[in-house]
Enzyme design. Sequence first.
Site, PDB file in Angstrom:
ATOM      1  N   CYS A  56       0.822  -1.213   0.000  1.00 47.69           N
ATOM      2  CA  CYS A  56       0.000   0.000   0.000  1.00 47.69           C
ATOM      3  C   CYS A  56       0.860   1.268   0.000  1.00 47.69           C
ATOM      4  O   CYS A  56       0.557   2.243  -0.699  1.00 47.69           O
ATOM      5  CB  CYS A  56      -0.956  -0.001   1.184  1.00 47.69           C
ATOM      6  SG  CYS A  56      -0.161  -0.119   2.802  1.00 47.69           S
ATOM      7  N   HIS A 125      -2.343   1.122   7.123  1.00 46.25           N
ATOM      8  CA  HIS A 125      -2.576   1.276   5.685  1.00 46.25           C
ATOM      9  C   HIS A 125      -2.107   2.653   5.234  1.00 46.25           C
ATOM     10  O   HIS A 125      -2.127   3.616   6.012  1.00 46.25           O
ATOM     11  CB  HIS A 125      -4.059   1.100   5.377  1.00 46.25           C
ATOM     12  CG  HIS A 125      -4.373   0.997   3.915  1.00 46.25           C
ATOM     13  ND1 HIS A 125      -3.793   0.062   3.089  1.00 46.25           N
ATOM     14  CD2 HIS A 125      -5.196   1.738   3.120  1.00 46.25           C
ATOM     15  CE1 HIS A 125      -4.255   0.203   1.857  1.00 46.25           C
ATOM     16  NE2 HIS A 125      -5.107   1.218   1.851  1.00 46.25           N
ATOM     17  N   ASP A 143      -8.359   4.992  -1.736  1.00 47.82           N
ATOM     18  CA  ASP A 143      -7.802   3.754  -1.207  1.00 47.82           C
ATOM     19  C   ASP A 143      -7.135   2.951  -2.322  1.00 47.82           C
ATOM     20  O   ASP A 143      -7.771   2.590  -3.317  1.00 47.82           O
ATOM     21  CB  ASP A 143      -8.920   2.923  -0.574  1.00 47.82           C
ATOM     22  CG  ASP A 143      -8.395   1.852   0.372  1.00 47.82           C
ATOM     23  OD1 ASP A 143      -7.333   1.282   0.079  1.00 47.82           O
ATOM     24  OD2 ASP A 143      -9.050   1.606   1.400  1.00 47.82           O
TER      25      ASP A 143
END
Length: 459
Positions: A56, A125, A143
Amino acid sequence: MALAGLYRRVLPSPPAVEFASPEGKKLFTEALAGGTVEGFFKLISYYQTQSEPAYCGLATLAMVLNALAIDPGRTWKGPWRWFDDTMLDCCEPLEKIKISCASSEDCHLIVSYNRAILKQTGTGHFSPIGGYHAGKDMVLILDVARFKYPPHWVPLSLLWDAMNTIDKATGHLRGFMVISKFQKATSVLYTMSCKHKDWNVVAKYLTDDLPRLFSSENLKDVNDVLCVVFRSAPSNLRDFIQWIAEVRRQDDGGIVLSEEEKGRLALKEEVLKQIRETELFKHMMGYLEFERSLCKNLAPLGYKDSLADIAANVCCQGAELLTGKSRSLNGCCCKDIKLLKSVCKEPVTVASGTVTTDGTEQMIDMLIPSSETKPSCLCDSDQNSCRGIPPSIGDGLTVLLFALPQDTWLGLKEEKLQAEMKSLTAVDGLPTLLQEEVLHLQRQLHYLKADLNTSSSSS
């Protein structure tokens, strides 16, 4: 028999509002009218899904770098240069950041947060922020785990709580970072390199050892000070402060320079001129002449490199970067290094050579400031009139002295000499470009010293 897998997750709402939902669209429309989603359009143009569950942070960084149109200087696939997460082996109040980044397309905000605070599955994240709704005080998270959750709006206060958590892997707080593209390099000519294994030895020498050396010596003049600084220096001092060379691949075999390239060379030339007009540079040249007259070769400094040697070394490093190789190019061979004049109004020097890497040949150019310097025994090249020489070791050592903290000279016993060194190395009176160059190196040295102190206290 195939194993069952997971196809996405249901986005917990509240607290999140899905971007593509009617409410999410309404939020976007209102934020667009308020001018706080300007960064969204660049980011969405390069929106990517992380290629691995643990990527990520890398995917977020690659997405932002592509949105800022930063050339990675290495190929991705085929002939294309592009940031991909597989290639990647702050200091402002939130109230200022949350609006300024959302209102700019050249500044992007990356957040590190705990998903659990947002009632999502998983823990730590990374993702970029695509916009901000001032009226509802909500931010749009793009995201990068699109296989899991779609883009969504969340309350800023809740995101802050999610960032204000401890990352168990590092033991530090999560948070945010702001990434923007500088209109010009933070440093024009020099940088401090920590790539070699003994950088900490050099950093310790410059920040800790020098003041002690001064206090133990009875020094009478500036030349005595310079002798102590450079004769006692570690052997890799020369590698520690490095000239920022500009290297490019000759895709078309020509040497026509772009306006941007010519502008950067002109900037380098101006900084070099400003260095050579300082009193400190004159003392440095006098010291180097003195050393050569005594036939004492200083290992940290060296005088053997010709322009061809320098160009061959730099071109090999450039070939390593342009071919995307991170290892040392033991099989790299540079040949036919030539000085050429670019096709433009002002004289520009280009060191052009053929680099053979793993059996493949490519033409590499090194762009050089075209300063007119009177020939002397200190020139790094025996080319005609020393035109087109790279910054000399004397230039680099002068800037390094400017970058040393002022308290470096407090160990000098002679008050008059101490005052003279402080005056010679004072930054306030320098021209703007040179002052910025020195301040950049000062910050680097400060960070290195902090790292040294941290390492010492933890060992």
